[in-house]
Design a protein around this motif. Structure first.
Motif: not given
Length: 229
Positions: A36-38, A189-195
């Motif tokens: 998620p930190s990219l 689907g959620m790793r870059h959307a909602n922690i």
């Protein structure tokens, strides 16, 4: 403590816990999915270590499942090809995808995290139309290794389901497969959307994976007892 661990899964399968562990701590950049930190530079630099870790984690599974597949070497070989091909292939296609993202001039500027996240999602969801180059083929079929590892998990669940005698256990192994699938799809689907949802799906994936290892150990023990008798 040792007795408790052995009741959950055989000690020889403990290295497999590296798979859900690195997903629970995604910023280690050793998991299947980009963090998620990219931090794509860190993720790319750990590519070989990630492949080695995943191969080591899968090795005890393949060793334990081989006797279960006795008499069906073709299916076992296909399982091995899917697992190894997915791990190696994932490293190749993700390297190409990261190179594609980081080659965009806007990515290399100072962007707020939310805009960097939006850029990453937008770029990775656009499939190349020209597939005459190897790099573009890799990017277009970046999801293929995940599908292969899904097939490997299905083959594993299928053989365990057929070897289990209790209908209750058979239902449980199906629920476990659903947990692994839901967890994996949710992380993707959620790793870059909602922690919050991302954390929940990572826990669901970990729970399903541990359950899968539990039944692998149970079936293996059952077959050993039968061979002794």
């Amino acid at each position: 403590m040792d007795l408790l661990i052995n009741n959950i899964m055989p000690s020889q399968l403990l290295p497999c816990l590296a798979i859900p562990f690195v997903e629970l701590f995604p910023d280690l950049c050793l998991g299947w999915w980009t963090p998620p930190s990219l931090d794509l530079k860190q993720y790319a630099s750990l590519g070989m270590l990630r492949v080695l870790l995943q191969l080591i984690a899968w090795l005890p599974v393949l060793e334990m499942v081989l006797p279960i597949y006795a008499g069906d070497n073709g299916t076992f070989s296909f399982l091995v090809l899917c697992a190894v091909g997915a791990i190696v292939g994932r490293s190749v296609v993700m390297t190409k995808q990261i190179q594609r993202v980081t080659a965009i001039p806007l990515w290399n500027t100072t962007l707020p995290h939310d805009k960097r996240q939006a850029l990453f999602v937008a770029v990775t969801h656009v499939k190349p139309s020209n597939i005459n180059k190897f790099d573009e083929i890799c990017v277009r079929y970046v999801a293929l290794p995940t599908k292969l590892v899904g097939i490997a998990v299905f083959l594993l669940v299928n053989i365990l389901y057929n070897k289990l005698e209790s209908e209750e256990d058979k239902m449980k192994i199906l629920v476990i497969m659903v947990l692994v699938i839901i967890g994996g799809v949710g992380i993707n689907g959620m790793r870059h959307a909602n922690i919050g949802m991302d954390i929940m799906f990572r826990c669901v994936f970990g729970l399903g994976f541990v359950g899968l290892m539990h039944y692998l150990g149970q079936v293996s023990d059952m077959l050993i007892i039968r061979s002794i008798k």
